[in-house]
Design a protein around this motif. Structure first.
Motif, PDB file in Angstrom:
ATOM      1  N   LEU A 110       0.670  -1.152  -0.144  1.00 47.52           N
ATOM      2  CA  LEU A 110       0.074  -0.091   0.102  1.00 47.52           C
ATOM      3  C   LEU A 110       0.529   1.338  -0.096  1.00 47.52           C
ATOM      4  O   LEU A 110       0.229   2.333  -0.853  1.00 47.52           O
ATOM      5  CB  LEU A 110      -0.935  -0.412   1.149  1.00 47.52           C
ATOM      6  CG  LEU A 110      -1.592  -1.380   1.441  1.00 47.52           C
ATOM      7  CD1 LEU A 110      -2.754  -1.399   2.771  1.00 47.52           C
ATOM      8  CD2 LEU A 110      -3.016  -1.789   0.047  1.00 47.52           C
ATOM      9  N   SER A 114       1.317   4.031  -3.294  1.00 45.68           N
ATOM     10  CA  SER A 114       0.848   5.401  -2.843  1.00 45.68           C
ATOM     11  C   SER A 114       1.801   6.164  -3.386  1.00 45.68           C
ATOM     12  O   SER A 114       1.558   7.444  -4.036  1.00 45.68           O
ATOM     13  CB  SER A 114       0.728   5.936  -1.420  1.00 45.68           C
ATOM     14  OG  SER A 114      -0.965   5.138  -1.452  1.00 45.68           O
ATOM     15  N   VAL A 119      -2.424   5.488  -5.581  1.00 37.98           N
ATOM     16  CA  VAL A 119      -3.502   5.598  -4.647  1.00 37.98           C
ATOM     17  C   VAL A 119      -3.930   6.718  -4.608  1.00 37.98           C
ATOM     18  O   VAL A 119      -3.675   7.487  -3.976  1.00 37.98           O
ATOM     19  CB  VAL A 119      -3.610   4.933  -3.113  1.00 37.98           C
ATOM     20  CG1 VAL A 119      -4.492   4.872  -2.183  1.00 37.98           C
ATOM     21  CG2 VAL A 119      -3.173   3.306  -3.714  1.00 37.98           C
ATOM     22  N   ASN A 122      -4.257   8.595  -1.074  1.00 38.09           N
ATOM     23  CA  ASN A 122      -3.133   8.755   0.136  1.00 38.09           C
ATOM     24  C   ASN A 122      -2.321   9.227  -1.322  1.00 38.09           C
ATOM     25  O   ASN A 122      -1.391   8.414  -1.033  1.00 38.09           O
ATOM     26  CB  ASN A 122      -3.278   6.981   0.905  1.00 38.09           C
ATOM     27  CG  ASN A 122      -1.943   7.163   1.323  1.00 38.09           C
ATOM     28  OD1 ASN A 122      -2.564   8.662   2.872  1.00 38.09           O
ATOM     29  ND2 ASN A 122      -0.626   6.819   1.713  1.00 38.09           N
ATOM     30  N   TYR A 211      -5.399   5.455   6.465  1.00 42.34           N
ATOM     31  CA  TYR A 211      -6.508   5.817   5.310  1.00 42.34           C
ATOM     32  C   TYR A 211      -7.670   4.599   4.642  1.00 42.34           C
ATOM     33  O   TYR A 211      -8.329   4.441   5.003  1.00 42.34           O
ATOM     34  CB  TYR A 211      -6.046   6.446   4.060  1.00 42.34           C
ATOM     35  CG  TYR A 211      -5.403   5.465   2.936  1.00 42.34           C
ATOM     36  CD1 TYR A 211      -5.652   5.335   1.875  1.00 42.34           C
ATOM     37  CD2 TYR A 211      -4.115   4.834   2.780  1.00 42.34           C
ATOM     38  CE1 TYR A 211      -5.274   4.267   0.586  1.00 42.34           C
ATOM     39  CE2 TYR A 211      -3.164   4.381   2.318  1.00 42.34           C
ATOM     40  CZ  TYR A 211      -4.217   3.812   1.261  1.00 42.34           C
ATOM     41  OH  TYR A 211      -3.264   3.221   0.495  1.00 42.34           O
ATOM     42  N   TYR A 212      -6.524   3.343   4.378  1.00 39.98           N
ATOM     43  CA  TYR A 212      -7.499   2.456   3.997  1.00 39.98           C
ATOM     44  C   TYR A 212      -8.408   1.846   5.313  1.00 39.98           C
ATOM     45  O   TYR A 212      -9.413   0.632   4.603  1.00 39.98           O
ATOM     46  CB  TYR A 212      -6.416   1.490   3.540  1.00 39.98           C
ATOM     47  CG  TYR A 212      -5.218   0.836   4.378  1.00 39.98           C
ATOM     48  CD1 TYR A 212      -5.805  -0.138   4.765  1.00 39.98           C
ATOM     49  CD2 TYR A 212      -4.179   1.648   4.082  1.00 39.98           C
ATOM     50  CE1 TYR A 212      -4.421  -0.778   6.081  1.00 39.98           C
ATOM     51  CE2 TYR A 212      -2.811   1.016   4.882  1.00 39.98           C
ATOM     52  CZ  TYR A 212      -3.413  -0.585   6.172  1.00 39.98           C
ATOM     53  OH  TYR A 212      -2.772  -0.556   6.778  1.00 39.98           O
ATOM     54  N   ASN A 214     -10.272   3.199   6.531  1.00 38.68           N
ATOM     55  CA  ASN A 214     -11.783   3.813   6.399  1.00 38.68           C
ATOM     56  C   ASN A 214     -12.425   3.763   7.681  1.00 38.68           C
ATOM     57  O   ASN A 214     -14.026   3.658   7.390  1.00 38.68           O
ATOM     58  CB  ASN A 214     -12.334   2.762   4.717  1.00 38.68           C
ATOM     59  CG  ASN A 214     -13.872   3.778   4.528  1.00 38.68           C
ATOM     60  OD1 ASN A 214     -13.936   4.883   4.643  1.00 38.68           O
ATOM     61  ND2 ASN A 214     -14.662   2.942   4.043  1.00 38.68           N
ATOM     62  N   SER A 284     -13.000  -1.786   4.793  1.00 39.81           N
ATOM     63  CA  SER A 284     -11.678  -1.565   4.285  1.00 39.81           C
ATOM     64  C   SER A 284     -11.574  -1.037   2.571  1.00 39.81           C
ATOM     65  O   SER A 284     -12.270  -1.502   1.882  1.00 39.81           O
ATOM     66  CB  SER A 284     -10.715  -2.355   4.884  1.00 39.81           C
ATOM     67  OG  SER A 284     -10.149  -2.131   5.595  1.00 39.81           O
ATOM     68  N   LEU A 285     -11.051   0.137   2.289  1.00 42.56           N
ATOM     69  CA  LEU A 285     -10.332   0.293   1.195  1.00 42.56           C
ATOM     70  C   LEU A 285      -9.665  -0.931   0.224  1.00 42.56           C
ATOM     71  O   LEU A 285      -9.815  -1.502  -0.751  1.00 42.56           O
ATOM     72  CB  LEU A 285     -10.118   1.384   0.442  1.00 42.56           C
ATOM     73  CG  LEU A 285     -10.645   3.020   1.374  1.00 42.56           C
ATOM     74  CD1 LEU A 285      -9.759   4.412   1.223  1.00 42.56           C
ATOM     75  CD2 LEU A 285     -12.378   2.477   0.793  1.00 42.56           C
ATOM     76  N   ASP A 286      -8.417  -1.614   0.715  1.00 45.08           N
ATOM     77  CA  ASP A 286      -7.927  -2.055   0.983  1.00 45.08           C
ATOM     78  C   ASP A 286      -6.799  -3.115   2.112  1.00 45.08           C
ATOM     79  O   ASP A 286      -6.989  -2.321   2.927  1.00 45.08           O
ATOM     80  CB  ASP A 286      -6.786  -1.262  -0.130  1.00 45.08           C
ATOM     81  CG  ASP A 286      -5.754  -2.196  -1.184  1.00 45.08           C
ATOM     82  OD1 ASP A 286      -5.721  -3.535  -0.308  1.00 45.08           O
ATOM     83  OD2 ASP A 286      -5.126  -2.015  -2.402  1.00 45.08           O
ATOM     84  N   GLU A 287      -6.069  -3.551   1.869  1.00 47.41           N
ATOM     85  CA  GLU A 287      -5.649  -4.866   2.724  1.00 47.41           C
ATOM     86  C   GLU A 287      -4.428  -5.081   2.162  1.00 47.41           C
ATOM     87  O   GLU A 287      -4.438  -5.703   1.234  1.00 47.41           O
ATOM     88  CB  GLU A 287      -6.138  -5.198   3.798  1.00 47.41           C
ATOM     89  CG  GLU A 287      -7.798  -5.014   4.749  1.00 47.41           C
ATOM     90  CD  GLU A 287      -7.481  -3.949   5.900  1.00 47.41           C
ATOM     91  OE1 GLU A 287      -6.103  -4.771   6.264  1.00 47.41           O
ATOM     92  OE2 GLU A 287      -7.593  -3.555   6.416  1.00 47.41           O
ATOM     93  N   LYS A 324     -16.436  -1.266  -2.351  1.00 46.92           N
ATOM     94  CA  LYS A 324     -15.929  -0.336  -2.694  1.00 46.92           C
ATOM     95  C   LYS A 324     -15.784   0.981  -2.242  1.00 46.92           C
ATOM     96  O   LYS A 324     -16.555   1.119  -3.347  1.00 46.92           O
ATOM     97  CB  LYS A 324     -14.284  -0.913  -2.719  1.00 46.92           C
ATOM     98  CG  LYS A 324     -13.042   0.327  -2.495  1.00 46.92           C
ATOM     99  CD  LYS A 324     -12.363   0.368  -3.511  1.00 46.92           C
ATOM    100  CE  LYS A 324     -10.675   0.937  -3.286  1.00 46.92           C
ATOM    101  NZ  LYS A 324      -9.204   1.339  -4.296  1.00 46.92           N
TER     102      LYS A 324
END
Length: 388
Positions: A110, A114, A119, A122, A211-212, A214, A284-287, A324
């Motif tokens: 992530l 970014s 991303v 972020n 940020y991810y 959320n 979550s936006l991402d993990e 998402k």
């Protein structure tokens, strides 16, 4: 098998990565392997200074002093030693052993994504971009990798700048046990602990302020659900203290009396929190993996999460999914309403449906035990170590 395990220095104060490293350390020792840990010591970092400068002192310990120590230790390391990096973020050290038997564990990319402008939620600073480029060049000298999800492996192959010889997926295993505890007694215990009325249940989220995670989206879905369905059930957000932005959103909420931020909760009480919750709301936006999904499922808690890898890899057929959060603000309202509908759907499960959900969740969680993960990792270690 002789294993040298590279880990993040303890002075960084990480939480999840030390647990993963300890799982590797103890798990391989239990399987009869000789394991030693190589990690930077706080030398320059312990010099009294302002917090912003302390980070740079830590970099001296990690990227100037430690590599010199490693080069000295390598002189006495046998050729059959396997060098294991607990995280690809330790990439700057990989070139030190690139011609030796090695493997790099990959968790998430992530920060690097970014830094590369991938991303939009972020954006990275100039120094952040330089630092991530340094890490990328480092792990790209590695040849053997273990990723914690198919999503992570996909990112690895996209971001690696060289050639990869071996690339396996070994899903995370729970680094500590979670159990399905009695629902009502868990609520009562947590109610006493936090001095919050929870005996009728609550919606739960757990995570940091990244940020991810959320967390803002969690509040938005909760507020929409409260306004549409007019049901008074509290929201518990476990993790770090809220950011200024999140705290402002909280203060403006018409339901702020029922929104509670909880910090410094012990592992035991986190297990109780999962077991007593109506659901885990985890949009979550991402993990890299999504630990809370499995922790909740093992604790008997229904999970609502994002229908995106790796969350749907981990949740399988047992979780409830929402899209998402869209980047386009015009679509936020529909997203919040869809999230609210999903909460209501979980809340309205009858006894049979709820029992079936919990059973599916528990069965799904058993695919991610520490034993299963360590056995798979050991196989990869042996395969790499046997290469001439």
């Amino acid at each position: 098998m002789k294993i040298v395990l590279f880990t993040h220095p303890s002075f960084l104060g990480h939480q999840s990565m030390p647990r993963y490293a300890n799982m590797l350390l103890n798990g391989m020792k239990e399987r009869g392997h000789e394991v030693v840990v190589w990690t930077p010591k706080a030398r320059f970092y312990k010099i009294p200074s302002i917090p912003s400068f302390k980070k740079w002192l830590g970099y001296i310990d990690q990227y100037f002093v430690f590599p010199l120590e490693v080069k000295l230790k390598l002189r006495n390391s046998s050729k059959d030693t396997l060098f294991v990096f607990a995280d690809q973020a330790l990439g700057p050290w990989v070139p030190l052993v690139k011609n030796r038997k090695h493997v790099v564990h990959c968790h998430d990319f992530l920060a690097l994504k970014s830094a590369l402008g991938m991303v939009p939620e972020n954006p990275a600073s100039f120094t952040g971009k330089l630092y991530q480029s340094y890490i990328q060049r480092g792990f790209s000298s590695g040849k053997n990798f273990i990723s914690i999800s198919k999503k992570t492996r996909h990112d690895l192959h996209k971001l690696h700048l060289g050639e990869i010889a071996n690339s396996a997926v070994c899903y995370n295993g729970l680094s500590r046990p979670f159990f399905s505890l009695p629902r009502q007694s868990s609520r009562d215990l947590l109610e006493t602990k936090l001095n919050i009325f929870l005996s009728q249940g609550y919606i739960m989220h757990i995570g940091g302020n990244q940020y991810y995670k959320n967390r803002q989206g969690v509040l938005e879905i909760y507020e929409t659900w409260r306004s549409v369905y007019n049901t008074k059930i509290p929201l518990i957000l476990i993790g770090e203290k809220p950011t200024e932005e999140l705290n402002l959103l909280y203060k403006k909420s018409p339901y702020k009396e029922d929104i509670h931020f909880v910090t410094n909760l012990s592992d035991e009480h986190v297990n109780n929190a999962y077991s007593g919750a109506i659901c885990l709301l985890f949009p979550s936006l991402d993990e890299g993996f999504g630990w809370p999904i499995i922790e909740a499922m093992a604790s008997g808690c229904p999970v609502i999460t994002t229908n995106k890898a790796p969350m749907n890899e981990v949740g399988g057929m047992a979780a409830f999914y929402i899209d998402k959060k869209p980047t386009n603000a015009e679509h936020w309202q529909q997203w919040k309403e869809d999230g609210a509908k999903t909460i209501e759907k979980v809340l309205k499960l009858n006894r049979f449906q709820h029992t079936e959900t919990i059973e599916r969740s528990f069965n799904q969680s058993q695919k991610f035990t520490a034993e299963y993960s360590l056995n798979a990792i050991e196989i990869i270690y042996k395969e790499i170590n046997q290469v001439v």
